[in-house]
Design a protein around this motif. Structure first.
Motif, PDB file in Angstrom:
ATOM      1  N   MET A  92       0.848  -1.192   0.000  1.00 28.46           N
ATOM      2  CA  MET A  92       0.000   0.000   0.000  1.00 28.46           C
ATOM      3  C   MET A  92       0.882   1.239   0.000  1.00 28.46           C
ATOM      4  O   MET A  92       1.855   1.333   0.753  1.00 28.46           O
ATOM      5  N   SER A  93       0.574   2.214  -0.841  1.00 29.22           N
ATOM      6  CA  SER A  93       1.347   3.448  -0.886  1.00 29.22           C
ATOM      7  C   SER A  93       1.021   4.314   0.313  1.00 29.22           C
ATOM      8  O   SER A  93      -0.073   4.245   0.869  1.00 29.22           O
ATOM      9  N   ASP A  94       1.988   5.170   0.702  1.00 31.53           N
ATOM     10  CA  ASP A  94       1.759   6.031   1.864  1.00 31.53           C
ATOM     11  C   ASP A  94       0.642   7.028   1.605  1.00 31.53           C
ATOM     12  O   ASP A  94      -0.044   7.462   2.522  1.00 31.53           O
ATOM     13  N   THR A  95       0.414   7.408   0.338  1.00 35.04           N
ATOM     14  CA  THR A  95      -0.632   8.382   0.048  1.00 35.04           C
ATOM     15  C   THR A  95      -2.011   7.785   0.252  1.00 35.04           C
ATOM     16  O   THR A  95      -2.993   8.502   0.403  1.00 35.04           O
ATOM     17  N   ALA A  96      -2.105   6.441   0.263  1.00 36.45           N
ATOM     18  CA  ALA A  96      -3.403   5.800   0.440  1.00 36.45           C
ATOM     19  C   ALA A  96      -3.792   5.679   1.905  1.00 36.45           C
ATOM     20  O   ALA A  96      -4.924   5.326   2.216  1.00 36.45           O
ATOM     21  N   LEU A  97      -2.856   5.948   2.799  1.00 39.41           N
ATOM     22  CA  LEU A  97      -3.165   5.826   4.213  1.00 39.41           C
ATOM     23  C   LEU A  97      -4.013   7.007   4.687  1.00 39.41           C
ATOM     24  O   LEU A  97      -3.632   8.164   4.486  1.00 39.41           O
ATOM     25  N   PRO A  98      -5.151   6.757   5.343  1.00 44.40           N
ATOM     26  CA  PRO A  98      -6.007   7.833   5.842  1.00 44.40           C
ATOM     27  C   PRO A  98      -5.493   8.365   7.173  1.00 44.40           C
ATOM     28  O   PRO A  98      -6.109   8.168   8.225  1.00 44.40           O
ATOM     29  N   VAL A  99      -4.360   9.038   7.136  1.00 42.88           N
ATOM     30  CA  VAL A  99      -3.708   9.519   8.350  1.00 42.88           C
ATOM     31  C   VAL A  99      -3.607  11.038   8.312  1.00 42.88           C
ATOM     32  O   VAL A  99      -3.143  11.625   7.322  1.00 42.88           O
ATOM     33  N   SER A 100      -4.068  11.661   9.371  1.00 44.69           N
ATOM     34  CA  SER A 100      -3.882  13.104   9.535  1.00 44.69           C
ATOM     35  C   SER A 100      -3.513  13.364  10.983  1.00 44.69           C
ATOM     36  O   SER A 100      -3.989  12.665  11.889  1.00 44.69           O
ATOM     37  N   LEU A 101      -2.663  14.346  11.191  1.00 47.60           N
ATOM     38  CA  LEU A 101      -2.175  14.653  12.529  1.00 47.60           C
ATOM     39  C   LEU A 101      -2.598  16.059  12.938  1.00 47.60           C
ATOM     40  O   LEU A 101      -2.614  16.979  12.117  1.00 47.60           O
ATOM     41  N   ASP A 102      -2.953  16.217  14.202  1.00 45.23           N
ATOM     42  CA  ASP A 102      -3.368  17.506  14.754  1.00 45.23           C
ATOM     43  C   ASP A 102      -2.221  18.076  15.570  1.00 45.23           C
ATOM     44  O   ASP A 102      -1.958  17.634  16.698  1.00 45.23           O
ATOM     45  N   ARG A 103      -1.547  19.063  15.002  1.00 37.01           N
ATOM     46  CA  ARG A 103      -0.384  19.624  15.688  1.00 37.01           C
ATOM     47  C   ARG A 103      -0.751  20.503  16.877  1.00 37.01           C
ATOM     48  O   ARG A 103       0.099  20.873  17.672  1.00 37.01           O
ATOM     49  N   ASP A 104      -2.032  20.854  17.012  1.00 34.92           N
ATOM     50  CA  ASP A 104      -2.462  21.645  18.157  1.00 34.92           C
ATOM     51  C   ASP A 104      -2.900  20.774  19.333  1.00 34.92           C
ATOM     52  O   ASP A 104      -3.188  21.296  20.419  1.00 34.92           O
ATOM     53  N   SER A 105      -2.959  19.478  19.107  1.00 29.86           N
ATOM     54  CA  SER A 105      -3.398  18.570  20.167  1.00 29.86           C
ATOM     55  C   SER A 105      -2.306  18.365  21.205  1.00 29.86           C
ATOM     56  O   SER A 105      -1.103  18.463  20.904  1.00 29.86           O
ATOM     57  N   LEU A 106      -2.733  18.082  22.433  1.00 31.43           N
ATOM     58  CA  LEU A 106      -1.775  17.773  23.488  1.00 31.43           C
ATOM     59  C   LEU A 106      -1.246  16.344  23.378  1.00 31.43           C
ATOM     60  O   LEU A 106      -0.267  15.982  24.029  1.00 31.43           O
ATOM     61  N   VAL A 107      -1.899  15.537  22.538  1.00 29.03           N
ATOM     62  CA  VAL A 107      -1.446  14.157  22.330  1.00 29.03           C
ATOM     63  C   VAL A 107      -0.217  14.168  21.434  1.00 29.03           C
ATOM     64  O   VAL A 107      -0.228  14.777  20.354  1.00 29.03           O
TER      65      VAL A 107
ATOM     66  N   LEU B 210       2.547  13.549  18.633  1.00 29.65           N
ATOM     67  CA  LEU B 210       2.330  13.167  17.241  1.00 29.65           C
ATOM     68  C   LEU B 210       2.556  11.678  17.019  1.00 29.65           C
ATOM     69  O   LEU B 210       1.835  11.046  16.235  1.00 29.65           O
ATOM     70  N   ALA B 211       3.549  11.094  17.693  1.00 33.04           N
ATOM     71  CA  ALA B 211       3.818   9.667  17.514  1.00 33.04           C
ATOM     72  C   ALA B 211       2.643   8.831  18.007  1.00 33.04           C
ATOM     73  O   ALA B 211       2.290   7.817  17.396  1.00 33.04           O
ATOM     74  N   VAL B 212       2.029   9.259  19.106  1.00 29.29           N
ATOM     75  CA  VAL B 212       0.870   8.536  19.632  1.00 29.29           C
ATOM     76  C   VAL B 212      -0.304   8.679  18.669  1.00 29.29           C
ATOM     77  O   VAL B 212      -1.023   7.716  18.392  1.00 29.29           O
ATOM     78  N   GLN B 213      -0.503   9.890  18.127  1.00 33.35           N
ATOM     79  CA  GLN B 213      -1.574  10.106  17.152  1.00 33.35           C
ATOM     80  C   GLN B 213      -1.387   9.203  15.928  1.00 33.35           C
ATOM     81  O   GLN B 213      -2.346   8.604  15.423  1.00 33.35           O
ATOM     82  N   LEU B 214      -0.147   9.106  15.465  1.00 34.06           N
ATOM     83  CA  LEU B 214       0.127   8.313  14.281  1.00 34.06           C
ATOM     84  C   LEU B 214      -0.117   6.823  14.542  1.00 34.06           C
ATOM     85  O   LEU B 214      -0.733   6.126  13.733  1.00 34.06           O
ATOM     86  N   ALA B 215       0.344   6.323  15.700  1.00 36.41           N
ATOM     87  CA  ALA B 215       0.115   4.911  16.037  1.00 36.41           C
ATOM     88  C   ALA B 215      -1.384   4.626  16.141  1.00 36.41           C
ATOM     89  O   ALA B 215      -1.871   3.609  15.631  1.00 36.41           O
ATOM     90  N   ASP B 216      -2.117   5.544  16.776  1.00 34.15           N
ATOM     91  CA  ASP B 216      -3.574   5.365  16.893  1.00 34.15           C
ATOM     92  C   ASP B 216      -4.240   5.353  15.514  1.00 34.15           C
ATOM     93  O   ASP B 216      -5.162   4.572  15.252  1.00 34.15           O
TER      94      ASP B 216
ATOM     95  N   LEU C 104       7.022   8.022   5.018  1.00 35.40           N
ATOM     96  CA  LEU C 104       5.828   8.468   5.718  1.00 35.40           C
ATOM     97  C   LEU C 104       6.067   9.806   6.415  1.00 35.40           C
ATOM     98  O   LEU C 104       5.186  10.673   6.438  1.00 35.40           O
ATOM     99  N   ALA C 105       7.276   9.999   6.945  1.00 31.08           N
ATOM    100  CA  ALA C 105       7.601  11.276   7.582  1.00 31.08           C
ATOM    101  C   ALA C 105       7.551  12.409   6.558  1.00 31.08           C
ATOM    102  O   ALA C 105       7.038  13.507   6.840  1.00 31.08           O
ATOM    103  N   HIS C 106       8.062  12.146   5.357  1.00 34.57           N
ATOM    104  CA  HIS C 106       8.031  13.159   4.305  1.00 34.57           C
ATOM    105  C   HIS C 106       6.594  13.488   3.904  1.00 34.57           C
ATOM    106  O   HIS C 106       6.234  14.656   3.731  1.00 34.57           O
ATOM    107  N   ARG C 107       5.771  12.459   3.762  1.00 37.53           N
ATOM    108  CA  ARG C 107       4.381  12.660   3.365  1.00 37.53           C
ATOM    109  C   ARG C 107       3.601  13.458   4.411  1.00 37.53           C
ATOM    110  O   ARG C 107       2.781  14.307   4.085  1.00 37.53           O
ATOM    111  N   LEU C 108       3.868  13.209   5.707  1.00 41.23           N
ATOM    112  CA  LEU C 108       3.123  13.871   6.777  1.00 41.23           C
ATOM    113  C   LEU C 108       3.746  15.191   7.211  1.00 41.23           C
ATOM    114  O   LEU C 108       3.142  15.940   7.982  1.00 41.23           O
ATOM    115  N   GLY C 109       4.959  15.447   6.743  1.00 44.37           N
ATOM    116  CA  GLY C 109       5.624  16.692   7.130  1.00 44.37           C
ATOM    117  C   GLY C 109       6.080  16.698   8.573  1.00 44.37           C
ATOM    118  O   GLY C 109       5.989  17.724   9.259  1.00 44.37           O
TER     119      GLY C 109
END
Length: 452
Positions: free
Chosen positions: A1-16, A18-24, A47-52
């Motif tokens: 599966m390509s990284d662009t197909a992953l439905p992953v978004s991260l909230d940089r304003d969250s107190l959680v 980023l690594a925990v958000q990504l694993a979840d 994946l790091a490049h895709r998510l910035g």
């Protein structure tokens, strides 16, 4: 599966983090079908490049998922999903013409453990370690040595019993079935508490024994009501099931003396003896009279019935008869649950869980008891275990309460079904371990309306 197909978004304003958000998010992607076992994940760099984000974030998320056993790396190939984590999937509703499932009831029946309180990391670690040994073709009829050692330490530390021979069992009912087949004979009479544990009643009856009900009161089973011609007496002295009383010291001595005088075997069901909140766990009958007492314990109330693991400490002739029975029938308790329990004990997780369990159930019992008594509703049972009893005057009243509770979204139990003979005492049992604390809180107000 390509990284662009992953439905992953991260909230940089969250107190959680980023690594925990990504694993979840990756777990959720597997749970809803976007990822399946065998799918190849993008590299941490891609994946790091895709998510910035920095590669530290993606590496930490992958390490967490790897530690939990959901992903694995293959040398020279990449990282793959090994299995699909459990997750809530969106409801699609019933198919046309199929009735919707009834709403889930808050389960306040007794006998259900607080399985949600088991620490997830400890549970996963124990199961992974239990899978490390190579499969064996040799059958250990007595149980795995590591398990029996763990039980011996548990009994000494938490029940004050310096156990001699410990046999692994498949749980309390399985042990009763083995005792019936190994030690007793068809036609033998067995005394059992009334009301009492009906699975034990059925186990003896189906093995051809005659069950003799013996009354209980606030001091537990009445030894003076035990007929002299019974071969065995089954009882739960530490926390009588279902009334919740404990056997007094004088009755313990009286029962042991009766057993010795008449050649009876006392079968002590210590199903939740570790769970006392007012005083230290009470001494076992097996400690008082190891020559005439077969002690039975189980993991089903302190952990979960899923382990299918229990234990028996019995006089040498009884233990030998049980082993001969297993050899003759080709049966033995499953080693899987034994391995898990041994690993939980080895890492200290079992002791930590018991301390946590006692605190939680003590607080829950206090909450339920105080709520009921403040409303003028009487409560029976010691400050122990995972249930209490609200008495009533008749079978119709007991049944009406249960029906009204179900209409209010609550499942209760009644005393009548715990009699082997004609019921003489009535009331409703309220278990407080099998649901979440939030659900328990929400059930109290309608419960008062039902029981008041």
């Amino acid at each position: 599966m390509s990284d662009t197909a992953l439905p992953v978004s991260l909230d940089r304003d969250s107190l959680v983090p980023l690594a925990v958000q990504l694993a979840d998010a990756l777990r959720a992607a597997a749970g809803d079908g976007h990822l399946r076992g065998g799918d190849r994940l993008p590299s941490t760099r891609a994946l790091a490049h895709r998510l910035g984000v920095s590669r530290t974030v993606t590496s930490a998320a992958y390490e967490q998922l790897h530690a939990e056993g959901w992903i694995a790396g293959r040398h020279g190939s990449g990282t793959y999903v090994t299995t699909t984590p459990p997750a809530d999937r969106p409801s699609k509703g019933p198919a046309p013409g199929v009735a919707a499932a009834p709403p889930t009831l808050v389960d306040l029946t007794p006998g259900v453990p607080w399985a949600d309180g088991i620490e997830k990391a400890a549970w996963r670690r124990a199961w992974r370690a239990a899978a490390d040994p190579r499969p064996t073709y040799r059958e250990d009829r007595a149980g795995l040595p590591a398990y029996r050692d763990a039980v011996s330490e548990h009994l000494l530390r938490h029940r004050g019993l310096a156990a001699g021979t410990v046999l692994a069992t498949g749980g309390t009912t399985a042990a009763v079935i083995e005792l019936a087949g190994a030690v007793l004979a068809r036609g033998d009479r067995v005394a059992i508490e009334e009301p009492g544990y009906q699975r034990a009643v059925q186990a003896f009856r189906r093995a051809g024994m005659e069950v003799v009900p013996v009354g209980v009161d606030e001091e537990g089973l009445r030894p003076d009501a035990v007929p002299a011609d019974v071969r065995a007496v089954y009882c739960s002295p530490a926390h009588q099931y279902p009334l919740g009383s404990r056997m007094s010291a004088s009755r313990r001595v009286e029962l042991v003396e009766l057993a010795r005088a008449e050649g009876m075997l006392v079968i002590e069901d210590d199903y939740d003896g570790e769970l006392r909140f007012d005083v230290a766990p009470l001494p076992l009958l097996a400690a008082l009279a190891p020559d005439v007492v077969a002690h039975l314990g189980t993991t089903s109330k302190i952990l979960t019935p899923a382990l299918g693991a229990g234990w028996m400490v019995a006089p040498s002739p009884v233990a030998a008869a049980v082993l001969e029975y297993r050899e003759g029938t080709g049966t033995r308790p499953s080693p899987a649950g034994q391995r898990v329990l041994a690993e939980l004990a080895r890492h200290g997780d079992l002791g930590r869980h018991l301390r946590k369990l006692r605190r939680e159930l003590s607080e829950r019992r206090s909450l339920v008891s105080a709520t009921l008594t403040s409303a003028g509703i009487p409560v029976l049972g010691d400050d122990a275990g995972a249930h209490l009893v609200v008495p009533c005057g008749s079978a119709p009243e007991e049944a009406a309460r249960m029906a009204a509770a179900e209409r209010a979204g609550i499942r209760l139990d009644g005393l009548a079904r715990h009699f082997a003979g004609t019921p003489t005492v009535f009331g409703n049992l309220i278990g407080y371990a099998g649901c979440s604390r939030e659900a328990l809180h929400s059930a109290l107000k309608p419960l008062l309306a039902v029981l008041g």
